[in-house]
Design a protein around this motif. Structure first.
Motif, PDB file in Angstrom:
ATOM      1  N   ILE A   1       0.859  -1.180   0.000  1.00  0.00           N
ATOM      2  CA  ILE A   1       0.000   0.000   0.000  1.00  0.00           C
ATOM      3  C   ILE A   1       0.897   1.233   0.000  1.00  0.00           C
ATOM      4  N   PRO A   2       0.460   2.323  -0.639  1.00  0.00           N
ATOM      5  CA  PRO A   2       1.309   3.520  -0.707  1.00  0.00           C
ATOM      6  C   PRO A   2       1.438   4.184   0.668  1.00  0.00           C
ATOM      7  N   PRO A   3       2.641   4.282   1.223  1.00  0.00           N
ATOM      8  CA  PRO A   3       2.789   4.800   2.588  1.00  0.00           C
ATOM      9  C   PRO A   3       2.445   6.285   2.745  1.00  0.00           C
ATOM     10  N   ALA A   4       2.500   7.041   1.649  1.00  0.00           N
ATOM     11  CA  ALA A   4       2.215   8.476   1.751  1.00  0.00           C
ATOM     12  C   ALA A   4       0.721   8.787   1.700  1.00  0.00           C
ATOM     13  N   VAL A   5      -0.097   7.772   1.476  1.00  0.00           N
ATOM     14  CA  VAL A   5      -1.535   7.962   1.327  1.00  0.00           C
ATOM     15  C   VAL A   5      -2.222   7.796   2.691  1.00  0.00           C
ATOM     16  N   PRO A   6      -3.175   8.674   3.028  1.00  0.00           N
ATOM     17  CA  PRO A   6      -3.884   8.534   4.307  1.00  0.00           C
ATOM     18  C   PRO A   6      -4.542   7.170   4.453  1.00  0.00           C
ATOM     19  N   LEU A   7      -4.527   6.664   5.680  1.00  0.00           N
ATOM     20  CA  LEU A   7      -5.123   5.368   6.014  1.00  0.00           C
ATOM     21  C   LEU A   7      -6.381   5.624   6.848  1.00  0.00           C
TER      22      LEU A   7
ATOM     23  N   ALA B   1      -9.613  12.746  11.792  1.00  0.00           N
ATOM     24  CA  ALA B   1      -8.184  12.788  11.454  1.00  0.00           C
ATOM     25  C   ALA B   1      -7.967  12.688   9.948  1.00  0.00           C
ATOM     26  N   VAL B   2      -8.789  11.869   9.265  1.00  0.00           N
ATOM     27  CA  VAL B   2      -8.652  11.727   7.817  1.00  0.00           C
ATOM     28  C   VAL B   2      -9.059  13.022   7.106  1.00  0.00           C
ATOM     29  N   ILE B   3     -10.138  13.646   7.564  1.00  0.00           N
ATOM     30  CA  ILE B   3     -10.550  14.917   6.971  1.00  0.00           C
ATOM     31  C   ILE B   3      -9.452  15.966   7.129  1.00  0.00           C
ATOM     32  N   LYS B   4      -8.871  16.055   8.319  1.00  0.00           N
ATOM     33  CA  LYS B   4      -7.820  17.047   8.554  1.00  0.00           C
ATOM     34  C   LYS B   4      -6.588  16.755   7.693  1.00  0.00           C
ATOM     35  N   GLU B   5      -6.228  15.486   7.536  1.00  0.00           N
ATOM     36  CA  GLU B   5      -5.069  15.162   6.700  1.00  0.00           C
ATOM     37  C   GLU B   5      -5.353  15.470   5.230  1.00  0.00           C
ATOM     38  N   LEU B   6      -6.573  15.187   4.783  1.00  0.00           N
ATOM     39  CA  LEU B   6      -6.947  15.534   3.416  1.00  0.00           C
ATOM     40  C   LEU B   6      -6.826  17.037   3.186  1.00  0.00           C
TER      41      LEU B   6
ATOM     42  N   GLU C   1      -8.058  17.137  -1.630  1.00  0.00           N
ATOM     43  CA  GLU C   1      -8.444  15.987  -2.454  1.00  0.00           C
ATOM     44  C   GLU C   1      -7.262  15.045  -2.595  1.00  0.00           C
ATOM     45  N   ALA C   2      -7.507  13.744  -2.391  1.00  0.00           N
ATOM     46  CA  ALA C   2      -6.432  12.753  -2.500  1.00  0.00           C
ATOM     47  C   ALA C   2      -7.026  11.362  -2.455  1.00  0.00           C
ATOM     48  N   ASP C   3      -6.243  10.377  -2.877  1.00  0.00           N
ATOM     49  CA  ASP C   3      -6.601   8.985  -2.656  1.00  0.00           C
ATOM     50  C   ASP C   3      -6.334   8.635  -1.201  1.00  0.00           C
ATOM     51  N   ILE C   4      -7.180   7.774  -0.639  1.00  0.00           N
ATOM     52  CA  ILE C   4      -6.942   7.237   0.692  1.00  0.00           C
ATOM     53  C   ILE C   4      -7.046   5.714   0.617  1.00  0.00           C
ATOM     54  N   VAL C   5      -6.425   5.029   1.575  1.00  0.00           N
ATOM     55  CA  VAL C   5      -6.506   3.574   1.658  1.00  0.00           C
ATOM     56  C   VAL C   5      -7.561   3.211   2.692  1.00  0.00           C
ATOM     57  N   ILE C   6      -8.504   2.354   2.284  1.00  0.00           N
ATOM     58  CA  ILE C   6      -9.545   1.884   3.198  1.00  0.00           C
ATOM     59  C   ILE C   6      -9.636   0.358   3.112  1.00  0.00           C
TER      60      ILE C   6
ATOM     61  N   GLU D   1     -13.761 -11.820   0.940  1.00  0.00           N
ATOM     62  CA  GLU D   1     -12.775 -10.861   0.430  1.00  0.00           C
ATOM     63  C   GLU D   1     -12.803  -9.536   1.186  1.00  0.00           C
ATOM     64  N   LYS D   2     -13.539  -9.468   2.284  1.00  0.00           N
ATOM     65  CA  LYS D   2     -13.611  -8.240   3.074  1.00  0.00           C
ATOM     66  C   LYS D   2     -12.245  -7.901   3.685  1.00  0.00           C
ATOM     67  N   LEU D   3     -12.071  -6.611   3.968  1.00  0.00           N
ATOM     68  CA  LEU D   3     -10.903  -6.023   4.636  1.00  0.00           C
ATOM     69  C   LEU D   3      -9.664  -5.918   3.745  1.00  0.00           C
ATOM     70  N   GLN D   4      -9.741  -6.331   2.493  1.00  0.00           N
ATOM     71  CA  GLN D   4      -8.605  -6.139   1.604  1.00  0.00           C
ATOM     72  C   GLN D   4      -8.478  -4.662   1.239  1.00  0.00           C
ATOM     73  N   PRO D   5      -7.256  -4.189   0.962  1.00  0.00           N
ATOM     74  CA  PRO D   5      -7.054  -2.749   0.740  1.00  0.00           C
ATOM     75  C   PRO D   5      -7.695  -2.253  -0.547  1.00  0.00           C
ATOM     76  N   LEU D   6      -8.232  -1.045  -0.448  1.00  0.00           N
ATOM     77  CA  LEU D   6      -8.927  -0.413  -1.559  1.00  0.00           C
ATOM     78  C   LEU D   6      -8.543   1.064  -1.589  1.00  0.00           C
ATOM     79  N   LEU D   7      -8.207   1.583  -2.763  1.00  0.00           N
ATOM     80  CA  LEU D   7      -7.951   3.013  -2.914  1.00  0.00           C
ATOM     81  C   LEU D   7      -9.268   3.730  -3.209  1.00  0.00           C
ATOM     82  N   SER D   8      -9.503   4.814  -2.504  1.00  0.00           N
ATOM     83  CA  SER D   8     -10.741   5.565  -2.660  1.00  0.00           C
ATOM     84  C   SER D   8     -10.409   7.048  -2.777  1.00  0.00           C
TER      85      SER D   8
END
Length: 223
Positions: A103-109, A119-124, A130-135, A146-153
């Motif tokens: 997963i991209p380490p620079a992207v919010p989790l 915390a995610v809103i403030k980091e965005l 606007e940015a991709d985040i990992v969920i 297949e739940k809990l696998q990483p997804l870019l949003s």
């Protein structure tokens, strides 16, 4: 999930209302620190179908650096571990082999529980709004195994000012934010405390479904 020697700093729950009616969804959270001084945040969502989604995150500042999650349903149990600093997600279906993905380490989790939203809103906002985040993937259309696998949003936020709101009979000063992407349309409004904790949000799911989620803080003395 809290261990011995880990004092609580705050606790509470989020209540879900659909069209003004309280829903059978319980989402509790706790925040504290361990003996080494590292801060943690944990949350558990229980739905009347028997599904339990739980998380425990380690915080770097106000940001999630690592999180462990579990999906516990009648048909399967899944464990997942996200490490932002290492850029790695690992997950395992009970009785199966462990799998991993970079997963991209620079992207919010964003572990998706409501307590992590502020915390995610403030980091965005710091990333320009606007940015991709990992969920972790918990979408209804995703197969349960297949739940809990990483997804870019792709997510967006916009600061709208401040307002005084009534929260559980108490007047609170709140920051107003628009937070959108995926199922959240541009009109979804999120209200944060001055410390960045989500107080309330309103979301129009469709023409028949208006949701409101509200924070209920609980005294530590009750623990």
């Amino acid at each position: 999930m809290t261990g011995a020697g880990e004092p609580l700093q705050a606790r509470g729950e989020y209540r879900y209302y659909k069209n003004g009616q309280l829903q059978p969804i319980a989402e509790s959270w706790r925040q504290g620190g361990d003996a080494a001084g590292e801060r943690w945040l944990e949350s558990e969502r229980c739905i009347d179908s028997g599904l339990i989604i739980a998380s425990r995150a380690n915080l770097r500042g106000n940001l999630v650096s690592r999180v462990s999650l579990s999906w516990r349903a009648a048909s399967c149990v899944i464990e997942a571990h996200y490490d932002r600093e290492r850029g790695l997600c690992q997950w395992q279906l009970a009785g199966g082999e462990s799998q991993s993905m970079a997963i991209p380490p620079a992207v919010p989790l964003y572990p998706l529980m409501r307590i992590y939203t502020g915390a995610v809103i403030k980091e965005l906002a710091e990333l320009g709004g606007e940015a991709d985040i990992v969920i972790p993937d918990i979408r209804p259309q995703t197969a349960e195994r297949e739940k809990l696998q990483p997804l870019l949003s792709r997510r967006r936020c916009q600061y709208l000012g401040t307002a005084d709101i009534d929260l559980q009979g108490r007047v609170r000063r709140a920051e107003k934010w628009r937070f959108s992407g995926d199922q959240y349309r541009a009109g979804s409004e999120f209200l944060l405390s001055d410390s960045g904790r989500l107080l309330r949000y309103d979301w129009q799911q469709d023409a028949q479904s208006q949701w409101r989620v509200e924070l209920v803080e609980q005294p530590l003395a009750a623990d």
